[in-house]
Design a protein around this motif. Structure first.
Motif, PDB file in Angstrom:
ATOM      1  N   PRO A   5       0.799  -1.236   0.000  1.00 31.61           N
ATOM      2  CA  PRO A   5       0.000   0.000   0.000  1.00 31.61           C
ATOM      3  C   PRO A   5       0.830   1.283   0.000  1.00 31.61           C
ATOM      4  CG  PRO A   5      -0.166  -1.122   2.124  1.00 31.61           C
ATOM      5  CD  PRO A   5       0.605  -2.028   1.204  1.00 31.61           C
ATOM      6  N   ARG A   6       2.065   1.213   0.539  1.00 36.70           N
ATOM      7  CA  ARG A   6       2.955   2.382   0.580  1.00 36.70           C
ATOM      8  C   ARG A   6       4.289   2.005  -0.048  1.00 36.70           C
ATOM      9  NH1 ARG A   6       0.212   2.424   5.380  1.00 36.70           N
ATOM     10  NH2 ARG A   6       1.765   1.360   6.612  1.00 36.70           N
ATOM     11  N   PRO A   7       5.071   2.992  -0.473  1.00 43.12           N
ATOM     12  CA  PRO A   7       6.387   2.686  -1.049  1.00 43.12           C
ATOM     13  C   PRO A   7       7.276   1.964  -0.030  1.00 43.12           C
ATOM     14  CG  PRO A   7       5.805   4.979  -1.425  1.00 43.12           C
ATOM     15  CD  PRO A   7       4.773   4.415  -0.490  1.00 43.12           C
ATOM     16  N   VAL A   8       7.890   0.871  -0.455  1.00 47.51           N
ATOM     17  CA  VAL A   8       8.749   0.100   0.434  1.00 47.51           C
ATOM     18  C   VAL A   8      10.069  -0.235  -0.260  1.00 47.51           C
ATOM     19  CG1 VAL A   8       6.910  -0.954   1.820  1.00 47.51           C
ATOM     20  CG2 VAL A   8       7.657  -2.075  -0.291  1.00 47.51           C
ATOM     21  N   MET A   9      11.059  -0.562   0.573  1.00 46.21           N
ATOM     22  CA  MET A   9      12.366  -1.003   0.101  1.00 46.21           C
ATOM     23  C   MET A   9      12.610  -2.380   0.705  1.00 46.21           C
ATOM     24  SD  MET A   9      14.311   2.568   0.935  1.00 46.21           S
ATOM     25  CE  MET A   9      13.229   2.961   2.320  1.00 46.21           C
ATOM     26  N   MET A  10      13.314  -3.251  -0.019  1.00 43.63           N
ATOM     27  CA  MET A  10      13.628  -4.563   0.538  1.00 43.63           C
ATOM     28  C   MET A  10      14.905  -4.468   1.351  1.00 43.63           C
ATOM     29  SD  MET A  10      14.474  -8.265  -1.095  1.00 43.63           S
ATOM     30  CE  MET A  10      12.942  -9.150  -0.925  1.00 43.63           C
ATOM     31  N   ARG A  11      14.825  -4.959   2.585  1.00 43.93           N
ATOM     32  CA  ARG A  11      16.011  -5.010   3.443  1.00 43.93           C
ATOM     33  C   ARG A  11      16.585  -6.419   3.384  1.00 43.93           C
ATOM     34  NH1 ARG A  11      18.522  -2.213   6.844  1.00 43.93           N
ATOM     35  NH2 ARG A  11      16.912  -0.641   7.111  1.00 43.93           N
ATOM     36  N   VAL A  12      17.897  -6.490   3.122  1.00 44.39           N
ATOM     37  CA  VAL A  12      18.639  -7.745   3.185  1.00 44.39           C
ATOM     38  C   VAL A  12      19.522  -7.638   4.417  1.00 44.39           C
ATOM     39  CG1 VAL A  12      20.300  -9.248   2.028  1.00 44.39           C
ATOM     40  CG2 VAL A  12      18.637  -7.966   0.668  1.00 44.39           C
ATOM     41  N   ALA A  13      19.333  -8.558   5.348  1.00 44.11           N
ATOM     42  CA  ALA A  13      20.089  -8.507   6.599  1.00 44.11           C
ATOM     43  C   ALA A  13      20.656  -9.884   6.923  1.00 44.11           C
ATOM     44  CB  ALA A  13      19.186  -8.037   7.738  1.00 44.11           C
ATOM     45  N   VAL A  14      21.697  -9.876   7.738  1.00 48.40           N
ATOM     46  CA  VAL A  14      22.277 -11.116   8.244  1.00 48.40           C
ATOM     47  C   VAL A  14      22.006 -11.140   9.742  1.00 48.40           C
ATOM     48  CG1 VAL A  14      24.389 -12.430   8.609  1.00 48.40           C
ATOM     49  CG2 VAL A  14      24.062 -11.158   6.477  1.00 48.40           C
ATOM     50  N   LEU A  15      21.397 -12.227  10.206  1.00 53.79           N
ATOM     51  CA  LEU A  15      21.082 -12.384  11.618  1.00 53.79           C
ATOM     52  C   LEU A  15      21.841 -13.583  12.167  1.00 53.79           C
ATOM     53  CD1 LEU A  15      17.188 -12.069  11.339  1.00 53.79           C
ATOM     54  CD2 LEU A  15      18.820 -10.247  11.811  1.00 53.79           C
ATOM     55  N   GLY A  16      22.125 -13.558  13.471  1.00 54.05           N
ATOM     56  CA  GLY A  16      22.715 -14.722  14.108  1.00 54.05           C
ATOM     57  C   GLY A  16      21.674 -15.822  14.172  1.00 54.05           C
ATOM     58  N   GLY A  17      22.113 -17.064  14.046  1.00 50.11           N
ATOM     59  CA  GLY A  17      21.173 -18.184  14.105  1.00 50.11           C
ATOM     60  C   GLY A  17      21.211 -19.001  12.834  1.00 50.11           C
ATOM     61  N   GLY A  18      20.176 -19.764  12.605  1.00 51.37           N
ATOM     62  CA  GLY A  18      20.168 -20.641  11.445  1.00 51.37           C
ATOM     63  C   GLY A  18      21.005 -21.872  11.738  1.00 51.37           C
ATOM     64  N   CYS A  19      20.971 -22.839  10.841  1.00 50.51           N
ATOM     65  CA  CYS A  19      21.687 -24.095  11.114  1.00 50.51           C
ATOM     66  C   CYS A  19      23.188 -23.984  10.908  1.00 50.51           C
ATOM     67  CB  CYS A  19      21.091 -25.247  10.314  1.00 50.51           C
ATOM     68  SG  CYS A  19      20.367 -24.841   8.744  1.00 50.51           S
ATOM     69  N   SER A  20      23.682 -22.885  10.329  1.00 54.91           N
ATOM     70  CA  SER A  20      25.125 -22.763  10.114  1.00 54.91           C
ATOM     71  C   SER A  20      25.762 -21.568  10.819  1.00 54.91           C
ATOM     72  CB  SER A  20      25.422 -22.669   8.612  1.00 54.91           C
ATOM     73  OG  SER A  20      25.037 -23.835   7.945  1.00 54.91           O
ATOM     74  N   GLY A  21      25.023 -20.872  11.666  1.00 55.88           N
ATOM     75  CA  GLY A  21      25.603 -19.763  12.420  1.00 55.88           C
ATOM     76  C   GLY A  21      25.027 -18.409  12.088  1.00 55.88           C
ATOM     77  N   PHE A  22      24.807 -18.136  10.811  1.00 56.76           N
ATOM     78  CA  PHE A  22      24.177 -16.893  10.380  1.00 56.76           C
ATOM     79  C   PHE A  22      23.043 -17.240   9.425  1.00 56.76           C
ATOM     80  CE2 PHE A  22      28.593 -15.538  11.169  1.00 56.76           C
ATOM     81  CZ  PHE A  22      28.366 -14.488  12.042  1.00 56.76           C
ATOM     82  N   GLN A  23      22.049 -16.366   9.334  1.00 58.06           N
ATOM     83  CA  GLN A  23      20.998 -16.591   8.353  1.00 58.06           C
ATOM     84  C   GLN A  23      20.618 -15.288   7.675  1.00 58.06           C
ATOM     85  OE1 GLN A  23      17.741 -18.387  10.428  1.00 58.06           O
ATOM     86  NE2 GLN A  23      17.284 -16.574  11.637  1.00 58.06           N
ATOM     87  N   TYR A  24      20.188 -15.405   6.423  1.00 54.91           N
ATOM     88  CA  TYR A  24      19.741 -14.241   5.663  1.00 54.91           C
ATOM     89  C   TYR A  24      18.306 -13.929   6.041  1.00 54.91           C
ATOM     90  CZ  TYR A  24      23.771 -15.557   2.837  1.00 54.91           C
ATOM     91  OH  TYR A  24      25.035 -15.884   2.426  1.00 54.91           O
ATOM     92  N   ASN A  25      17.994 -12.640   6.083  1.00 54.43           N
ATOM     93  CA  ASN A  25      16.639 -12.208   6.382  1.00 54.43           C
ATOM     94  C   ASN A  25      16.225 -11.169   5.344  1.00 54.43           C
ATOM     95  OD1 ASN A  25      14.245 -12.036   8.060  1.00 54.43           O
ATOM     96  ND2 ASN A  25      15.002 -10.046   8.695  1.00 54.43           N
ATOM     97  N   PHE A  26      15.039 -11.348   4.767  1.00 54.01           N
ATOM     98  CA  PHE A  26      14.503 -10.416   3.772  1.00 54.01           C
ATOM     99  C   PHE A  26      13.201  -9.841   4.305  1.00 54.01           C
ATOM    100  CE2 PHE A  26      16.522 -13.995   1.503  1.00 54.01           C
ATOM    101  CZ  PHE A  26      17.582 -13.319   0.919  1.00 54.01           C
ATOM    102  N   SER A  27      13.074  -8.518   4.265  1.00 54.12           N
ATOM    103  CA  SER A  27      11.834  -7.885   4.719  1.00 54.12           C
ATOM    104  C   SER A  27      11.633  -6.588   3.949  1.00 54.12           C
ATOM    105  CB  SER A  27      11.911  -7.597   6.223  1.00 54.12           C
ATOM    106  OG  SER A  27      12.988  -6.722   6.513  1.00 54.12           O
ATOM    107  N   PHE A  28      10.388  -6.101   3.958  1.00 51.99           N
ATOM    108  CA  PHE A  28      10.107  -4.816   3.339  1.00 51.99           C
ATOM    109  C   PHE A  28      10.014  -3.759   4.423  1.00 51.99           C
ATOM    110  CE2 PHE A  28       8.415  -7.128  -0.451  1.00 51.99           C
ATOM    111  CZ  PHE A  28       9.254  -6.534  -1.370  1.00 51.99           C
TER     112      PHE A  28
END
Length: 110
Positions: free
Chosen positions: A24-47
């Motif tokens: 409904p409003r202008p958004v940008m995609m955020r690509v982030a690295v978070l601690g966790g996941g099965c290998s230590g870090f995980q990718y996170n995608f959000s608007f």
């Protein structure tokens, strides 16, 4: 911090622009690295609607992608792609810094 430290493929830019247009409003995609996941870090995608001071902004093909400075350290030289395969379609990060990654492709270690 140079623009070339993280890149977005045309395929990913098209998909992000398509998804963002449905919001409904202008958004940008955020690509982030978070601690966790099965290998230590995980990718996170959000608007998100807002850009933070430490964000790298990449604008390409009608899409806007944000990467925060902390995540960028782990993503240097990486490329965000959108891949469509028979088993499904997904965003993938091609990360040359990842020493190993798990089968799901969302988790990695350095």
């Amino acid at each position: 911090m140079s623009e070339t430290s993280f890149s977005v493929t045309d395929s990913a830019a098209k998909r992000i622009a398509f998804l963002a247009a449905k919001e409904p409003r202008p958004v940008m995609m955020r690509v982030a690295v978070l601690g966790g996941g099965c290998s230590g870090f995980q990718y996170n995608f959000s608007f998100e609607e807002q850009r933070n001071e430490d964000d790298l902004l990449i604008e390409q093909g009608g899409a806007s992608v944000l990467v925060d400075s902390t995540s960028l350290e782990l993503l240097k030289g990486s490329e965000l792609d959108y891949v469509e395969e028979m088993v499904g379609a997904a965003f993938q990060v091609k990360n040359p810094n990842a020493a190993s990654s798990c089968g799901c492709g969302n988790s990695f270690s350095v």
